[in-house]
Design a protein around this motif. Sequence first.
Motif, PDB file in Angstrom:
ATOM      1  N   PHE A   1       3.900   2.585   3.478  1.00 26.42           N
ATOM      2  CA  PHE A   1       2.929   1.824   4.248  1.00 26.42           C
ATOM      3  C   PHE A   1       1.721   2.681   4.602  1.00 26.42           C
ATOM      4  N   ARG A   2       0.699   2.016   5.066  1.00 30.38           N
ATOM      5  CA  ARG A   2      -0.507   2.697   5.548  1.00 30.38           C
ATOM      6  C   ARG A   2      -1.074   1.860   6.685  1.00 30.38           C
ATOM      7  N   HIS A   3      -1.797   2.499   7.553  1.00 35.39           N
ATOM      8  CA  HIS A   3      -2.522   1.814   8.613  1.00 35.39           C
ATOM      9  C   HIS A   3      -4.007   2.020   8.330  1.00 35.39           C
ATOM     10  N   SER A   4      -4.710   0.932   8.160  1.00 35.95           N
ATOM     11  CA  SER A   4      -6.144   1.000   7.876  1.00 35.95           C
ATOM     12  C   SER A   4      -6.857   0.008   8.780  1.00 35.95           C
ATOM     13  N   THR A   5      -8.060   0.337   9.154  1.00 36.90           N
ATOM     14  CA  THR A   5      -8.861  -0.539  10.012  1.00 36.90           C
ATOM     15  C   THR A   5     -10.039  -1.057   9.206  1.00 36.90           C
ATOM     16  N   TYR A   6     -10.289  -2.367   9.313  1.00 35.62           N
ATOM     17  CA  TYR A   6     -11.356  -3.018   8.549  1.00 35.62           C
ATOM     18  C   TYR A   6     -12.246  -3.813   9.493  1.00 35.62           C
ATOM     19  N   LEU A   7     -13.546  -3.733   9.278  1.00 33.57           N
ATOM     20  CA  LEU A   7     -14.494  -4.585   9.991  1.00 33.57           C
ATOM     21  C   LEU A   7     -14.567  -5.905   9.239  1.00 33.57           C
ATOM     22  N   ALA A   8     -14.232  -7.006   9.926  1.00 37.89           N
ATOM     23  CA  ALA A   8     -14.220  -8.310   9.270  1.00 37.89           C
ATOM     24  C   ALA A   8     -14.438  -9.394  10.323  1.00 37.89           C
ATOM     25  N   GLU A   9     -14.913 -10.549   9.868  1.00 36.24           N
ATOM     26  CA  GLU A   9     -15.157 -11.653  10.786  1.00 36.24           C
ATOM     27  C   GLU A   9     -13.859 -12.309  11.259  1.00 36.24           C
ATOM     28  N   THR A  10     -12.816 -12.289  10.440  1.00 32.73           N
ATOM     29  CA  THR A  10     -11.540 -12.897  10.814  1.00 32.73           C
ATOM     30  C   THR A  10     -10.399 -12.005  10.340  1.00 32.73           C
ATOM     31  N   SER A  11      -9.211 -12.269  10.878  1.00 31.49           N
ATOM     32  CA  SER A  11      -8.039 -11.498  10.441  1.00 31.49           C
ATOM     33  C   SER A  11      -7.695 -11.810   8.981  1.00 31.49           C
ATOM     34  N   ASP A  12      -7.957 -13.053   8.525  1.00 26.68           N
ATOM     35  CA  ASP A  12      -7.714 -13.383   7.126  1.00 26.68           C
ATOM     36  C   ASP A  12      -8.577 -12.534   6.198  1.00 26.68           C
ATOM     37  N   VAL A  13      -9.827 -12.347   6.563  1.00 24.14           N
ATOM     38  CA  VAL A  13     -10.728 -11.521   5.745  1.00 24.14           C
ATOM     39  C   VAL A  13     -10.248 -10.068   5.776  1.00 24.14           C
ATOM     40  N   ALA A  14      -9.840  -9.593   6.948  1.00 23.93           N
ATOM     41  CA  ALA A  14      -9.328  -8.221   7.057  1.00 23.93           C
ATOM     42  C   ALA A  14      -8.076  -8.038   6.200  1.00 23.93           C
ATOM     43  N   CYS A  15      -7.199  -9.051   6.196  1.00 26.12           N
ATOM     44  CA  CYS A  15      -5.997  -8.979   5.350  1.00 26.12           C
ATOM     45  C   CYS A  15      -6.378  -8.918   3.876  1.00 26.12           C
ATOM     46  N   ARG A  16      -7.380  -9.695   3.475  1.00 31.49           N
ATOM     47  CA  ARG A  16      -7.837  -9.679   2.080  1.00 31.49           C
ATOM     48  C   ARG A  16      -8.378  -8.292   1.744  1.00 31.49           C
ATOM     49  N   PHE A  17      -9.162  -7.689   2.661  1.00 30.76           N
ATOM     50  CA  PHE A  17      -9.688  -6.333   2.440  1.00 30.76           C
ATOM     51  C   PHE A  17      -8.537  -5.344   2.254  1.00 30.76           C
ATOM     52  N   ALA A  18      -7.491  -5.473   3.073  1.00 26.10           N
ATOM     53  CA  ALA A  18      -6.349  -4.552   3.004  1.00 26.10           C
ATOM     54  C   ALA A  18      -5.618  -4.686   1.664  1.00 26.10           C
ATOM     55  N   ILE A  19      -5.452  -5.914   1.195  1.00 24.70           N
ATOM     56  CA  ILE A  19      -4.773  -6.132  -0.090  1.00 24.70           C
ATOM     57  C   ILE A  19      -5.591  -5.546  -1.236  1.00 24.70           C
ATOM     58  N   GLU A  20      -6.896  -5.695  -1.162  1.00 22.03           N
ATOM     59  CA  GLU A  20      -7.771  -5.227  -2.244  1.00 22.03           C
ATOM     60  C   GLU A  20      -8.073  -3.734  -2.172  1.00 22.03           C
ATOM     61  N   ASP A  21      -7.757  -3.093  -1.052  1.00 22.03           N
ATOM     62  CA  ASP A  21      -8.022  -1.664  -0.856  1.00 22.03           C
ATOM     63  C   ASP A  21      -7.081  -0.846  -1.739  1.00 22.03           C
ATOM     64  N   THR A  22      -7.622  -0.026  -2.608  1.00 17.36           N
ATOM     65  CA  THR A  22      -6.803   0.787  -3.516  1.00 17.36           C
ATOM     66  C   THR A  22      -6.598   2.226  -3.033  1.00 17.36           C
ATOM     67  N   ASP A  23      -7.148   2.580  -1.870  1.00 16.03           N
ATOM     68  CA  ASP A  23      -7.015   3.940  -1.347  1.00 16.03           C
ATOM     69  C   ASP A  23      -5.718   4.069  -0.544  1.00 16.03           C
ATOM     70  N   TRP A  24      -4.740   4.693  -1.157  1.00 21.38           N
ATOM     71  CA  TRP A  24      -3.460   4.911  -0.488  1.00 21.38           C
ATOM     72  C   TRP A  24      -3.271   6.380  -0.116  1.00 21.38           C
ATOM     73  N   SER A  25      -4.358   7.113   0.078  1.00 21.49           N
ATOM     74  CA  SER A  25      -4.248   8.548   0.357  1.00 21.49           C
ATOM     75  C   SER A  25      -3.567   8.833   1.695  1.00 21.49           C
ATOM     76  N   GLY A  26      -3.563   7.899   2.629  1.00 17.44           N
ATOM     77  CA  GLY A  26      -2.913   8.114   3.929  1.00 17.44           C
ATOM     78  C   GLY A  26      -1.548   7.460   4.028  1.00 17.44           C
ATOM     79  N   GLN A  27      -0.920   7.219   2.909  1.00 18.31           N
ATOM     80  CA  GLN A  27       0.362   6.505   2.899  1.00 18.31           C
ATOM     81  C   GLN A  27       1.469   7.306   3.562  1.00 18.31           C
ATOM     82  N   ARG A  28       2.461   6.566   4.058  1.00 15.66           N
ATOM     83  CA  ARG A  28       3.663   7.190   4.618  1.00 15.66           C
ATOM     84  C   ARG A  28       4.874   6.415   4.133  1.00 15.66           C
ATOM     85  N   GLU A  29       5.992   7.111   3.983  1.00 19.64           N
ATOM     86  CA  GLU A  29       7.236   6.482   3.537  1.00 19.64           C
ATOM     87  C   GLU A  29       8.080   6.124   4.754  1.00 19.64           C
ATOM     88  N   ASP A  30       8.731   4.978   4.673  1.00 22.77           N
ATOM     89  CA  ASP A  30       9.585   4.505   5.757  1.00 22.77           C
ATOM     90  C   ASP A  30      11.036   4.549   5.286  1.00 22.77           C
TER      91      ASP A  30
END
Length: 128
Positions: free
Chosen positions: A15-44
């Motif tokens: 998993f990763r925790h990322s913060t996105y500037l977006a007008e709605t949570s749906d848009v932020a979720c779309r940004f998170a899905i499309e984000d390919t930068d997993w450099s801050g990933q952590r294993e659970d």
Amino acid sequence: MPQFTIETTYHLPVFRHSTYLAETSDVACRFAIEDTDWSGQREDCESSGETHVTGAGAAYRGQAIPVHAHFGEAVQRKAPQFELMLGLLKIIVGDAKARRPTPPGWLGKAEWAIARGEAILADARDPS
């Protein structure tokens, strides 16, 4: 006595925790899905998936040996089961809407599908 090589695996959530500037949570979720930068990933490791069989063979010699579905991952058992039950439900509802009796063979298939669905939920073997 024969030797068998059994390959098992489990899925490890990453998993990763990322913060996105977006007008709605749906848009932020779309940004998170499309984000390919997993450099801050952590294993659970504490939430890893179930151990399941992914293959079997005679110590890597010869052909692969078929493995019963109930040794597979539960989510992989649920996917085709959903499709099967949806198809049966459509047939039975179609018969009910047309006011015709459902043929006994279809009811038997539906009963088997229900039993198999219950087995999957109980992490048990498929009905024979």
